[in-house]
Write an enzyme that holds these catalytic residues in place. Structure first.
Site, PDB file in Angstrom:
ATOM      1  CG  LEU A 147      21.688  85.028  -7.639  1.00 17.76           C
ATOM      2  CD1 LEU A 147      20.805  84.776  -6.427  1.00 17.76           C
ATOM      3  CD2 LEU A 147      22.498  86.290  -7.432  1.00 17.76           C
ATOM      4  CE  LYS A 187      19.354  74.174  -5.285  1.00 23.76           C
ATOM      5  NZ  LYS A 187      19.694  73.503  -4.021  1.00 23.76           N
ATOM      6  NE  ARG A 217      24.556  73.647 -13.186  1.00 26.81           N
ATOM      7  CZ  ARG A 217      23.333  73.145 -13.237  1.00 26.81           C
ATOM      8  NH1 ARG A 217      22.329  73.891 -13.561  1.00 26.81           N
ATOM      9  NH2 ARG A 217      23.107  71.878 -12.951  1.00 26.81           N
ATOM     10  CG  ASP A 274      27.308  69.544  -0.358  1.00 27.69           C
ATOM     11  OD1 ASP A 274      28.545  69.382  -0.239  1.00 27.69           O
ATOM     12  OD2 ASP A 274      26.770  69.902  -1.415  1.00 27.69           O
ATOM     13  N   GLY A 304      20.747  72.316  -8.899  1.00 21.90           N
ATOM     14  CA  GLY A 304      20.022  73.232  -9.759  1.00 21.90           C
ATOM     15  C   GLY A 304      20.696  74.588  -9.884  1.00 21.90           C
ATOM     16  CB  THR A 305      20.410  77.134 -12.376  1.00 19.92           C
ATOM     17  OG1 THR A 305      20.917  76.029 -13.117  1.00 19.92           O
ATOM     18  CG2 THR A 305      21.188  78.380 -12.727  1.00 19.92           C
TER      19      THR A 305
END
Ligand SMILES: *[C@@H]1O[C@H](CO)[C@@H](O)[C@H](O)[C@H]1NC(C)=O
Ligand SMILES: *[C@@H]1O[C@H](CO)[C@@H](O)[C@H](O)[C@H]1NC(C)=O
Ligand SMILES: *[C@@H]1O[C@H](CO)[C@@H](O)[C@H](O)[C@H]1NC(C)=O
Ligand SMILES: *[C@@H]1O[C@H](CO)[C@@H](O)[C@H](O)[C@H]1NC(C)=O
Ligand SMILES: *[C@@H]1O[C@H](CO)[C@@H](O)[C@H](O)[C@H]1NC(C)=O
Ligand SMILES: *[C@@H]1O[C@H](CO)[C@@H](O)[C@H](O)[C@H]1NC(C)=O
Length: 826
Positions: A526, A548, A528, A645, A532-533
């Site tokens: 989906l 994730k 990055r 963030d 993580g991915t």
């Protein structure tokens, strides 16, 4: 008392914010309603019925954004405490609802669509007027003053002085703090003519006051007076026909306002109002030990003092719903006992589960007691008291307490397949940080905070006799002694992997193979992120998930654990929910709910024109939702959290385009220092273009850093383009530089916006339409909302954190204009 205030303060502010301000317009304050008169919901703070002394007001009371009840409240209490509610289980709409004294003599509460939500039984009587008496009694009477209907006959959860409790009346607790709905606790005369407190839940009913271990005569009650009448007098003394007697600690003082309330936590408390600051003080409480209230932790749940009240599950059990302890715990799947299979009994020293015994017998050996339970498939456990040999085989486990004051042990039936189960209570504070979002019957959304386990000790410390305090200390020490002295028991649950899973077991623990399966070996990527991915998967039960994989392994474990401890406690509709995790070898994987519509940056910045572009309503809704989520993180969780963030990539949109904030990878737990500021512990990182200037200065990062990032997002919602791209082009065509340049440019842009906003309305409007706003909106937006949002955005990106508004204030501002849909294109 100081501790008390800090615990209650956030809830208190929440309450204040949601109440009709008692001081606004005085235009419609009346003492009497005559036939044909009505009270309208729109001016809830001004249109009220007032008692002669002004102590009580009756009118519409706001219980949620758009949900109101008709209520009588204490005008002099700081939080306008409700004494009586007409329609507690069916709130009405905030627009178009009326309380009408009809010409046929009935007082009727009508919802916006004319639907009758509630009415008095006085239609066809010579009813002439409605007045609110100084006792807090709302009365419908005839011209001669005789009472035809009175609110005193229909109590909700509160008795006022001289409001009797009788054969036909009962108090019913509220379902949760701040909600009006009926809960499960009742105060009433039972068939023995005894005043009782009972938990009357969907699965069980269980009396807990007076002491259910004793007969009525041992409790100094009488069952022989069938008049069933009890009341509180103005001096603070309560007496009843069953000889129930108690006094307020300030008994004798007739000048104090008092109320006897069956609180949502099942405890009955007498309160006195402090005339100085308008707060309530408990002056008597039915159950000094809150864990004596039944039903509090649900089936299999264990109530304990740690030293504050907390619900936990015994080992081998998991909470059914961490946000709602009344649902209790359930056996973990593989701990189920099947009839006939070999079992053993695991000892839970010092525990008690009250009630649900079959075959109670005193004077048995433990072996005999064990055999009784063993031979009965329905027996889940038995209680055994050493010394007296009292044997309590149990068909189900409710009302758990640990450690119990009466020394007895519970022996839990466990299948022999499970080796070495040593039941112990885990410290699982499931009540913390939970928001229940639910719809009112009128379709508005509820937004209430529940901190069930924070209440009882307040009264405990402050108002009870020293003996009880001593008892509390005994309990706390007892706990430490039983559990802490045994390192194997206390360390479990945090140290080894299995215990770790139990500790956070309200979400599921996945194996790596399982996740590999459901994601098709991690193929459907989906996106990055920094940590993580993310892959998509579908669970066996059909739920879509986002998985994730954290890849920064040197730090992953730390990040992981911090995420777990934070996210595990968070539940809010504007925050992405976490459903589980995997921790195996070097794999650290988080499992989130899958949010359909992807992230905001895709919806906002890709070049979809016309139909596909986000409309203004959606954008405003997104702004409000994100503000709600952040305000929740900053102000409402018990552990205050800075996201650190905030950016469109981390704002996901669900099917209804409601935003959900994700990626708590940078979240750290915060502690409040003396000034009440949020102080950051540990290192943090942010994303270019969205980070506040204080990041570069090495000063503590506070929630105000999120406010800054949110300001940038607001601008982007309006503009439809990245601020960082746009600043360069529009302001002076400079090339993208480093972070510092981006911020300087942002400040320049802000100057420019400020300049334009100062101009006259016409000029400003055309500037917004032609130069500032996203052209894809084609001018189709609310100027009122956009101008307010722009002003807000400018204040959010102030270089000086102290000049930025708090997230709460931001949310309030946005909510103020949320309902201006009708003037949308004005
Ligand atoms: C209304 O109900 C109350 C309580 O049940 C009762 O005492 C009263 O007589 C009723 N009034 C009329 C007019 O029926
Ligand atoms: C009942 O009253 C007696 C005598 O006043 C007292 O000693 C006893 O503790 C009371 N029992 C309870 C359960 O309150
Ligand atoms: C029963 O209780 C009522 C109300 O408290 C009281 O007035 C009455 O005297 C009592 N009757 C007896 C027989 O004690
Ligand atoms: C309550 O206070 C009154 C005096 O106001 C006293 O006569 C009575 O005994 C007290 N009752 C209890 C249960 O302490
Ligand atoms: C908690 O669960 C019970 C069902 O066991 C339900 O009736 C109740 O409304 C729930 N409470 C909240 C606050 O969701
Ligand atoms: C609230 O109401 C809306 C609209 O009626 C509905 O779509 C939504 O599912 C409801 N949410 C809950 C939690 O009941």
């Amino acid at each position: 008392m100081r501790g008390v205030h800090t615990i209650l303060a956030p809830a208190f502010f929440l309450l204040l914010a949601s109440l009709p301000s008692p001081t606004r317009s005085a235009s419609l304050r009346r003492s009497t309603l005559y036939r044909g008169d009505s009270i309208a919901v729109e001016d809830a703070s001004g249109d009220v019925l007032v008692s002669p002394s002004g102590n009580f007001w009756c009118g519409f009371y706001k219980v949620a954004t758009n949900a109101y009840t008709l209520a009588v409240w204490f005008a002099r209490s700081a939080d306008a405490t409700v004494a009586w509610t007409a329609n507690r289980d069916a709130p009405v709409n905030g627009r178009g609802s009326h309380a009408v004294f009809l010409r046929d003599g009935s007082l009727v509460l009508q919802d916006f669509d004319g639907h009758v939500a509630w009415m008095t039984n006085t239609s066809g009587t010579p009813a002439d007027r409605v007045v609110l008496l100084d006792t807090g009694n709302l009365v419908v009477s005839d011209a001669g003053g005789s009472i035809l209907w009175q609110s005193f006959d229909w109590p909700t959860d509160t008795l006022l002085p001289y409001q009797p409790i009788t054969r036909y009346k009962r108090l019913v607790s509220a379902s949760a703090k701040g909600l009006p709905y009926s809960g499960y606790y009742n105060f009433y005369f039972d068939s023995n003519n005894i005043l009782n407190l009972i938990y009357d839940g969907p699965e069980i009913s269980s009396n807990y006051w007076p002491d259910p271990f004793k007969q009525w005569w041992q409790n100094n009650r009488t069952a022989y007076n069938s008049s069933r009448y009890g009341s509180l007098d103005r001096y603070g003394a309560f007496t009843a026909s069953d000889h129930t007697r108690f006094n307020a600690s300030d008994v004798g003082d007739a000048g104090v306002m008092r109320r006897l309330t069956l609180d949502y936590d099942g405890n009955l408390r007498l309160y006195s109002l402090d005339n100085g600051d308008g707060t309530w003080h408990a002056t008597w409480v039915a159950l000094p030990r809150q864990c004596d209230v039944h039903g509090i932790c649900g089936r299999y749940g264990v109530c304990s003092y740690l030293p504050e009240l907390a619900c936990s599950c015994p080992e081998g059990f998991v909470p059914s719903d961490a946000s709602n302890w009344s649902k209790g715990c359930r056996r973990r799947e593989f701990y189920d006992v099947r009839c006939g299979e070999p079992v053993y009994f695991a000892e839970m020293p010092g525990f008690d589960f009250w009630g649900f015994d079959f075959n109670y017998t005193p004077g048995l050996t433990m072996e005999t007691c064990r055999k009784i339970c063993l031979d009965d498939c329905d027996c889940q456990a038995f209680g055994y008291r050493m010394g007296t040999g009292e044997c309590y085989p149990k068909i189900t486990l409710w009302n758990g307490r640990a450690p119990d004051i009466v020394k007895q042990n519970i022996f839990l039936k466990v299948p022999t397949r499970i080796k070495g189960l040593k039941p112990a209570v885990l410290e699982f504070h499931g009540h913390d940080c939970t928001v229940h979002e639910r719809n009112a019957s009128v379709g508005s959304s509820y937004f209430q905070h529940v901190r069930g386990n924070k209440i009882s000790f307040v009264y405990f410390y402050s108002f009870l006799a020293a003996a009880f305090v001593v008892e509390a200390i005994f309990i706390a020490v007892g706990y430490l002694f039983v559990f802490r002295a045994d390192p194997a028991a206390s360390g479990r649950g945090v140290r080894d992997d299995e215990g770790y899973a139990l500790l956070f077991s309200h979400f599921r623990r996945f194996t790596y193979d399982e996740l590999s399966d459901v994601t098709g070996k991690f193929t459907h990527k989906l996106g990055r992120g920094a940590s993580g991915t993310v892959y998509k998967g579908v669970l066996d039960d059909g739920r879509s998930i986002a998985v994730k994989r954290l890849d920064d392994l040197t730090q992953a474990d730390e990040v992981f654990r911090s995420e777990m401890s934070v996210i595990g406690r968070i539940n809010h509709m504007n925050l992405v929910r976490m459903w589980g995790f995997c921790s195996e070898h070097s794999h650290r994987i988080l499992v989130y709910e899958f949010v359909e519509n992807g992230s905001l940056d895709k919806a906002l910045f890709c070049d979809a024109g016309g139909e596909d572009a986000l409309g203004w309503r959606s954008r405003y809704k997104i702004a409000v939702g994100v503000a709600k989520g952040l305000a929740y993180l900053h102000h409402e969780c018990l552990e205050w959290i800075v996201h650190c963030d905030v950016k469109p990539e981390n704002i996901l949109l669900d099917a209804e385009l409601d935003p959900k904030i994700t990626d708590f990878g940078l979240v750290k737990l915060l502690s409040r220092d003396a000034c009440g500021r949020l102080v950051m512990s540990g290192r943090v990182q942010g994303t270019r273009g969205y980070v506040a200037p204080e990041w570069a200065m090495g000063v503590p990062i506070t929630g105000k850093a999120d406010v800054y990032s949110f300001g940038v997002v607001l601008v982007e919602l309006m503009r439809g383009r990245r601020v960082s791209d746009w600043v360069v082009v529009v302001v002076d065509g400079r090339e993208e530089g480093d972070e510092d340049d981006a911020r300087v440019d942002l400040q320049r842009m802000v100057e420019w916006i400020r300049g334009e906003m100062k101009k006259g309305d016409d000029e400003r409007c055309s500037w917004m339409e032609e130069e500032f706003m996203d052209p894809r909106l084609r001018g189709d937006f609310s100027h009122l909302q956009a101008a307010a949002m722009l002003e807000l955005a400018v204040s959010c990106v102030d270089d000086d954190p102290s000049r930025r508004p708090s997230m709460d204030a931001v949310l309030q501002k946005l909510l103020l204009l949320e309902d201006t849909a009708s003037m949308r294109y004005a």
